[in-house]
Scaffold this motif. Structure first.
Motif, PDB file in Angstrom:
ATOM      1  N   ASP A  46       0.846  -1.196   0.000  1.00  0.00           N
ATOM      2  CA  ASP A  46       0.000   0.000   0.000  1.00  0.00           C
ATOM      3  C   ASP A  46       0.881   1.246   0.000  1.00  0.00           C
ATOM      4  OD1 ASP A  46      -2.406  -1.443   0.063  1.00  0.00           O
ATOM      5  OD2 ASP A  46      -2.286  -1.658   2.231  1.00  0.00           O
ATOM      6  N   ALA A  47       1.876   1.256   0.881  1.00  0.00           N
ATOM      7  CA  ALA A  47       2.781   2.408   0.977  1.00  0.00           C
ATOM      8  C   ALA A  47       3.942   2.314  -0.002  1.00  0.00           C
ATOM      9  CB  ALA A  47       3.315   2.522   2.401  1.00  0.00           C
ATOM     10  N   LEU A  48       4.137   1.158  -0.630  1.00  0.00           N
ATOM     11  CA  LEU A  48       5.224   0.922  -1.583  1.00  0.00           C
ATOM     12  C   LEU A  48       6.588   1.160  -0.928  1.00  0.00           C
ATOM     13  CD1 LEU A  48       3.719   2.457  -4.859  1.00  0.00           C
ATOM     14  CD2 LEU A  48       3.508   0.133  -3.963  1.00  0.00           C
ATOM     15  N   THR A  49       6.889   0.320   0.049  1.00  0.00           N
ATOM     16  CA  THR A  49       8.181   0.375   0.727  1.00  0.00           C
ATOM     17  C   THR A  49       8.583  -1.037   1.134  1.00  0.00           C
ATOM     18  OG1 THR A  49       9.420   1.360   2.570  1.00  0.00           O
ATOM     19  CG2 THR A  49       7.113   0.830   2.979  1.00  0.00           C
ATOM     20  N   TYR A  50       9.898  -1.284   1.176  1.00  0.00           N
ATOM     21  CA  TYR A  50      10.409  -2.627   1.439  1.00  0.00           C
ATOM     22  C   TYR A  50      11.746  -2.492   2.141  1.00  0.00           C
ATOM     23  CZ  TYR A  50      12.261  -7.320   0.205  1.00  0.00           C
ATOM     24  OH  TYR A  50      12.798  -8.578   0.228  1.00  0.00           O
ATOM     25  N   GLY A  51      11.997  -3.408   3.092  1.00  0.00           N
ATOM     26  CA  GLY A  51      13.280  -3.438   3.795  1.00  0.00           C
ATOM     27  C   GLY A  51      13.784  -4.862   3.908  1.00  0.00           C
ATOM     28  N   GLU A  52      15.095  -5.038   3.968  1.00  0.00           N
ATOM     29  CA  GLU A  52      15.687  -6.373   4.033  1.00  0.00           C
ATOM     30  C   GLU A  52      16.990  -6.352   4.813  1.00  0.00           C
ATOM     31  OE1 GLU A  52      15.681  -9.443   3.711  1.00  0.00           O
ATOM     32  OE2 GLU A  52      13.838  -9.880   2.593  1.00  0.00           O
ATOM     33  N   HIS A  53      17.286  -7.493   5.499  1.00  0.00           N
ATOM     34  CA  HIS A  53      18.572  -7.635   6.184  1.00  0.00           C
ATOM     35  C   HIS A  53      19.351  -8.839   5.688  1.00  0.00           C
ATOM     36  CE1 HIS A  53      17.768 -11.182   8.729  1.00  0.00           C
ATOM     37  NE2 HIS A  53      16.515 -10.769   8.687  1.00  0.00           N
ATOM     38  N   ARG A  54      18.734  -9.750   4.915  1.00  0.00           N
ATOM     39  CA  ARG A  54      19.464 -10.911   4.420  1.00  0.00           C
ATOM     40  C   ARG A  54      20.584 -10.452   3.494  1.00  0.00           C
ATOM     41  NH1 ARG A  54      14.397 -14.355   2.220  1.00  0.00           N
ATOM     42  NH2 ARG A  54      13.568 -12.239   1.923  1.00  0.00           N
ATOM     43  N   PRO A  55      21.846 -10.819   3.790  1.00  0.00           N
ATOM     44  CA  PRO A  55      22.990 -10.258   3.041  1.00  0.00           C
ATOM     45  C   PRO A  55      22.884 -10.358   1.527  1.00  0.00           C
ATOM     46  CG  PRO A  55      23.774 -11.366   5.000  1.00  0.00           C
ATOM     47  CD  PRO A  55      22.304 -11.663   4.923  1.00  0.00           C
ATOM     48  N   PRO A  56      22.504 -11.513   0.929  1.00  0.00           N
ATOM     49  CA  PRO A  56      22.413 -11.535  -0.537  1.00  0.00           C
ATOM     50  C   PRO A  56      21.369 -10.558  -1.075  1.00  0.00           C
ATOM     51  CG  PRO A  56      22.419 -13.769   0.364  1.00  0.00           C
ATOM     52  CD  PRO A  56      22.215 -12.840   1.518  1.00  0.00           C
ATOM     53  N   TYR A  57      20.307 -10.357  -0.301  1.00  0.00           N
ATOM     54  CA  TYR A  57      19.280  -9.410  -0.699  1.00  0.00           C
ATOM     55  C   TYR A  57      19.783  -7.975  -0.607  1.00  0.00           C
ATOM     56  CZ  TYR A  57      15.329 -12.596  -1.205  1.00  0.00           C
ATOM     57  OH  TYR A  57      14.465 -13.557  -1.662  1.00  0.00           O
ATOM     58  N   VAL A  58      20.483  -7.668   0.485  1.00  0.00           N
ATOM     59  CA  VAL A  58      21.021  -6.320   0.656  1.00  0.00           C
ATOM     60  C   VAL A  58      21.923  -5.974  -0.520  1.00  0.00           C
ATOM     61  CG1 VAL A  58      22.493  -4.841   2.080  1.00  0.00           C
ATOM     62  CG2 VAL A  58      20.826  -6.362   3.166  1.00  0.00           C
ATOM     63  N   ALA A  59      22.786  -6.907  -0.916  1.00  0.00           N
ATOM     64  CA  ALA A  59      23.715  -6.660  -2.020  1.00  0.00           C
ATOM     65  C   ALA A  59      22.973  -6.408  -3.331  1.00  0.00           C
ATOM     66  CB  ALA A  59      24.664  -7.847  -2.164  1.00  0.00           C
ATOM     67  N   ALA A  60      21.953  -7.220  -3.605  1.00  0.00           N
ATOM     68  CA  ALA A  60      21.216  -7.062  -4.862  1.00  0.00           C
ATOM     69  C   ALA A  60      20.394  -5.783  -4.881  1.00  0.00           C
ATOM     70  CB  ALA A  60      20.309  -8.276  -5.087  1.00  0.00           C
ATOM     71  N   LEU A  61      19.724  -5.483  -3.784  1.00  0.00           N
ATOM     72  CA  LEU A  61      18.847  -4.326  -3.739  1.00  0.00           C
ATOM     73  C   LEU A  61      19.615  -3.012  -3.687  1.00  0.00           C
ATOM     74  CD1 LEU A  61      16.255  -5.790  -1.216  1.00  0.00           C
ATOM     75  CD2 LEU A  61      15.868  -5.357  -3.646  1.00  0.00           C
ATOM     76  N   ALA A  62      20.793  -3.034  -3.057  1.00  0.00           N
ATOM     77  CA  ALA A  62      21.585  -1.806  -2.937  1.00  0.00           C
ATOM     78  C   ALA A  62      22.033  -1.278  -4.290  1.00  0.00           C
ATOM     79  CB  ALA A  62      22.795  -2.054  -2.045  1.00  0.00           C
TER      80      ALA A  62
END
Length: 268
Positions: free
Chosen positions: A90-106
């Motif tokens: 609804d707000a269009l926001t996402y957060g992650e702490h899993r290292p492979p995800y952090v690397a890809a999303l960054a």
């Protein structure tokens, strides 16, 4: 321009039964249970089902906050339990702490796309497949909150994204890591991805997987030809286990057209 597929949402380890996609592609997005303090007010009992009567709680026999926690089976407790709404579509926001995800999303930039997939039981039987159920366009480059950042710097970022699930945890406790003893002594980075339209929860789920080898799921060949995923192996692009982040070399407009076409096919 790129698209990152992220595996999220309730699955075998945190809710039962696992949500189902019906024969027209309709589904319910069920967030995972929050496992710590949060300012999130949405609960399984307050979130209405999109299809059918009742709340999300009416679909569930139990929830498990955290991968090693006890199952909560009392109906009233399930109804009252706060959800970890990540992504918040609804707000269009996402957060992650899993290292492979952090690397890809960054590495994402303005105009790229974050898409979300989960494990759903299919319409014919209880065999699960991977389905895309939503996405959003990246509004601005994601911010990575590193463990060495000052509290003031972390607070400033999260205060600008108040609907983010990690911001809601921080607002309740003043820490990103309090909820998980595993990370108290070795905190990990958290990436915050701000979104904008086009994006949101899909009207129908789009199936991504086609076959299984043992317990594993792989991207269907016709899907892979469009999305051009970077990950691959002997059997194709892996979508199983811990639900990997999959970087796809596809123009966002082509991705959106692909999703719109599959949704339209499901509704005919």
């Amino acid at each position: 321009m790129t698209v990152v597929l992220c595996g999220v949402g309730a699955d075998t380890g945190n809710v039962r039964p696992v949500p189902r996609v019906d024969d027209t592609g309709r589904f319910e997005y069920v967030p995972i249970p929050e496992k710590g303090d949060t300012t999130e007010t949405a609960t399984y009992g307050s979130l209405a089902r999109r299809h059918g009567d009742g709340s999300l709680a009416s679909m569930l026999d139990g929830i498990r906050p955290g991968s090693t926690g006890d199952w909560v089976t009392d109906a009233a407790d399930v109804e009252a339990h706060a959800v970890h709404r990540d992504p918040n579509l609804d707000a269009l926001t996402y957060g992650e702490h899993r290292p492979p995800y952090v690397a890809a999303l960054a590495d994402l930039d303005t105009g790229d796309v974050v898409a979300f997939y989960g494990g759903f039981r299919g319409p014919e039987n209880d065999l699960k497949h991977r389905y895309c159920f939503g996405y959003f366009t990246v509004a601005e480059p994601p911010t990575v909150l590193d463990p060495g950042m000052s509290d003031d710097a972390v607070a400033a970022v999260l205060e600008s994204h108040p609907e983010n699930a990690h911001a809601r945890r921080y607002a309740a406790h003043g820490s990103l890591y309090y909820h998980d003893p595993e990370f108290t002594d070795r905190p990990e980075s958290v990436v915050v991805v701000p979104g904008r339209e086009p994006g949101g929860l899909l009207d129908r789920a789009v199936r991504l997987s086609d076959h299984r080898v043992g317990p594993n799921y792989y991207m269907a060949d016709d899907v892979a030809r469009v999305l051009d995923p970077a990950r691959g192996g002997a059997h194709g692009t892996h979508l199983g286990g811990f639900k990997p982040a999959v970087e796809c070399d596809v123009d966002p407009d082509r991705f959106r057209a692909f999703v719109a076409s599959r949704v339209a096919d499901a509704t005919e």
